[in-house]
Design a protein around this motif. Structure first.
Motif, PDB file in Angstrom:
ATOM      1  N   SER A  82      36.049  28.294  43.539  1.00  0.00           N
ATOM      2  CA  SER A  82      35.527  29.648  43.796  1.00  0.00           C
ATOM      3  C   SER A  82      35.365  30.414  42.494  1.00  0.00           C
ATOM      4  O   SER A  82      34.459  31.245  42.349  1.00  0.00           O
ATOM      5  CB  SER A  82      36.459  30.405  44.743  1.00  0.00           C
ATOM      6  N   ASN A  86      31.866  32.179  40.514  1.00  0.00           N
ATOM      7  CA  ASN A  86      31.714  33.520  39.944  1.00  0.00           C
ATOM      8  C   ASN A  86      31.055  33.483  38.563  1.00  0.00           C
ATOM      9  O   ASN A  86      30.508  34.487  38.108  1.00  0.00           O
ATOM     10  CB  ASN A  86      33.070  34.204  39.821  1.00  0.00           C
ATOM     11  N   PRO A 307      33.391  37.255  34.259  1.00  0.00           N
ATOM     12  CA  PRO A 307      33.674  37.066  35.686  1.00  0.00           C
ATOM     13  C   PRO A 307      35.036  36.471  36.005  1.00  0.00           C
ATOM     14  O   PRO A 307      35.478  36.560  37.156  1.00  0.00           O
ATOM     15  CB  PRO A 307      32.550  36.107  36.124  1.00  0.00           C
ATOM     16  N   TYR A 312      36.633  42.210  36.716  1.00  0.00           N
ATOM     17  CA  TYR A 312      35.504  41.793  37.554  1.00  0.00           C
ATOM     18  C   TYR A 312      35.928  41.689  39.015  1.00  0.00           C
ATOM     19  O   TYR A 312      35.246  42.207  39.920  1.00  0.00           O
ATOM     20  CB  TYR A 312      34.979  40.455  37.054  1.00  0.00           C
ATOM     21  N   SER A 313      37.055  41.032  39.263  1.00  0.00           N
ATOM     22  CA  SER A 313      37.515  40.799  40.625  1.00  0.00           C
ATOM     23  C   SER A 313      37.759  42.100  41.369  1.00  0.00           C
ATOM     24  O   SER A 313      37.339  42.271  42.523  1.00  0.00           O
ATOM     25  CB  SER A 313      38.801  39.955  40.587  1.00  0.00           C
ATOM     26  N   ARG A 316      34.357  44.441  41.585  1.00  0.00           N
ATOM     27  CA  ARG A 316      33.399  43.853  42.531  1.00  0.00           C
ATOM     28  C   ARG A 316      33.921  43.981  43.958  1.00  0.00           C
ATOM     29  O   ARG A 316      33.177  44.332  44.871  1.00  0.00           O
ATOM     30  CB  ARG A 316      33.148  42.384  42.189  1.00  0.00           C
ATOM     31  N   ASP A 321      27.425  40.080  43.950  1.00  0.00           N
ATOM     32  CA  ASP A 321      26.934  40.103  42.573  1.00  0.00           C
ATOM     33  C   ASP A 321      25.467  39.681  42.604  1.00  0.00           C
ATOM     34  O   ASP A 321      25.147  38.554  43.000  1.00  0.00           O
ATOM     35  CB  ASP A 321      27.770  39.117  41.745  1.00  0.00           C
TER      36      ASP A 321
END
Length: 384
Positions: A82, A86, A307, A312-313, A316, A321
């Protein structure tokens, strides 16, 4: 004797594989660890694409040398895949159509670097041509909403002021600007949002607490009217690393081993550690602010983080994205004008367009190479 050396070599490769696998898994879970406490996770995020590449090479190596052992890097890779998703968009890059599809909104995001050309270290008053090249990109793509970081307005310049040109020539009647006077020069710098869609409300949000380095720009938000819908758009610019000639020199001169270079390397790491800390603080603050939004929330801007980061996590969140939706490859957005080494890195994607789940990106592109040290992002987004 030959079998002995072969056995030792295979054992050494397996040990290296285990180390790379451990780093890969640490990088994969780094976005869930707050840099306030786990400060080293900021560095893990930067190196993730290269560690993934090493793991991929180990997978290929074992396939040809010891097929059964290939299951180890494969399973590790799948455990953290995962995170790979990203970083890399595996979609095919379609040609960007200048014509928008019905019902879509075209968004643009761009860190303009104070209109300083890529090859220059400071703005020069006679560089109207460079300013025009930037405005020509806006005219070419005709975005409905634009978020600029490091935008500069010069009201004393009259019709030469970029603010005047965007409003009166390109037709962006609505805007919100968080400009602050630069050294009492009557030139105002900050984040700006320009819109052809009506803005019902807008505001400026200073970070609290504020970093003592004070090189993060105040966040700007607007509520845009799109037919029967109201959309909340945030434009952000988190703290930069503030690298100067000394820091870039350390990065480029990686072979240096003298006492001075060691001291400077430690100072560089300390500065990066401090910046990662403030990214975590600023992320938490902005997410808390966004939680009060009564409308679908879009976020655009320069996070100054990759990312694989906590930043970012968290920012977002459950949004999509746009690059991952319709971009392709690694999508690097930053190229340092001061460091040869950083210019070679294809992984510095630090600028983003995030949109709510109930919307979809129809197309995406980026460009403006060497007009700034950041690429611009353009995406057409429509409600599902």
């Amino acid at each position: 004797m030959g079998n002995f050396f072969k056995s030792v070599s295979i054992g050494a490769m397996m040990l290296l594989n285990i180390i790379v696998a451990a780093l890969y898994l640490a990088c994969s879970f780094a976005p869930f660890l707050h840099p306030k406490t786990w400060w080293f996770t900021g560095f893990l995020g930067l190196f993730f694409p290269y560690i993934f590449l090493l793991l991929l090479l180990f997978l290929m190596f074992w396939i040809f040398v010891r097929t059964k052992r290939a299951f180890f890097p494969l399973l590790v890779m799948l455990a953290g895949f995962s995170a790979v998703g990203n970083h890399i968009s595996f979609k095919r890059g379609d040609d960007f159509s200048q014509e928008k599809q019905p019902g879509s909104i075209r968004f643009m995001d761009w860190n303009l670097r104070h209109f300083i050309p890529f090859d220059e270290s400071m703005f020069k008053p006679d560089q109207d041509k460079h300013l025009q090249l930037i405005l020509d990109q806006v005219k070419k793509y005709q975005p409905d909403v634009i978020c600029f970081q490091e935008f500069v307005s010069m009201p004393a310049e009259g019709k030469k002021d970029p603010m005047y040109h965007l409003e009166h020539v390109l037709g962006y009647k609505y805007h919100q600007f968080a400009g602050e006077d630069i050294f009492d020069t009557k030139q105002y710098s900050g984040i700006a949002i320009f819109s052809r869609l009506p803005i019902a409300r807008g505001g400026v949000i200073p970070f609290s607490p504020a970093s003592p380095d004070a090189n993060a720009e105040n966040t700007v938000f607007v509520d845009v009217i799109d037919g029967a819908d109201t959309l909340r758009i945030y434009a952000v610019h988190f703290q930069s690393f503030g690298f100067g000639a000394r820091e870039y020199g350390v990065i480029d001169d990686v072979k240096a081993k003298n006492d001075s270079s060691v001291i400077q390397s430690k100072q560089l790491i300390k500065k990066m550690r401090n910046t990662f800390y403030w990214h975590g603080v600023q992320s938490d603050f902005i997410v808390n602010e966004m939680a009060s939004s009564p409308y679908p929330t879009f976020v655009m801007g320069d996070l100054n983080d990759v990312p694989g980061s906590y930043t970012y996590s968290v920012v977002r969140g459950d949004r999509k994205d746009a690059f991952l939706g319709k971009g392709t490859g690694l999508g690097a957005t930053f190229t340092s004008s001061s460091s040869f080494m950083l210019q070679l890195l294809p992984t510095l994607r630090i600028d983003y367009i995030f949109h709510p789940e109930q919307y979809e990106a129809l197309q995406f592109t980026q460009g403006g190479k060497r007009l700034s040290d950041h690429s611009f992002l353009v995406s057409d987004i429509r409600k599902k």
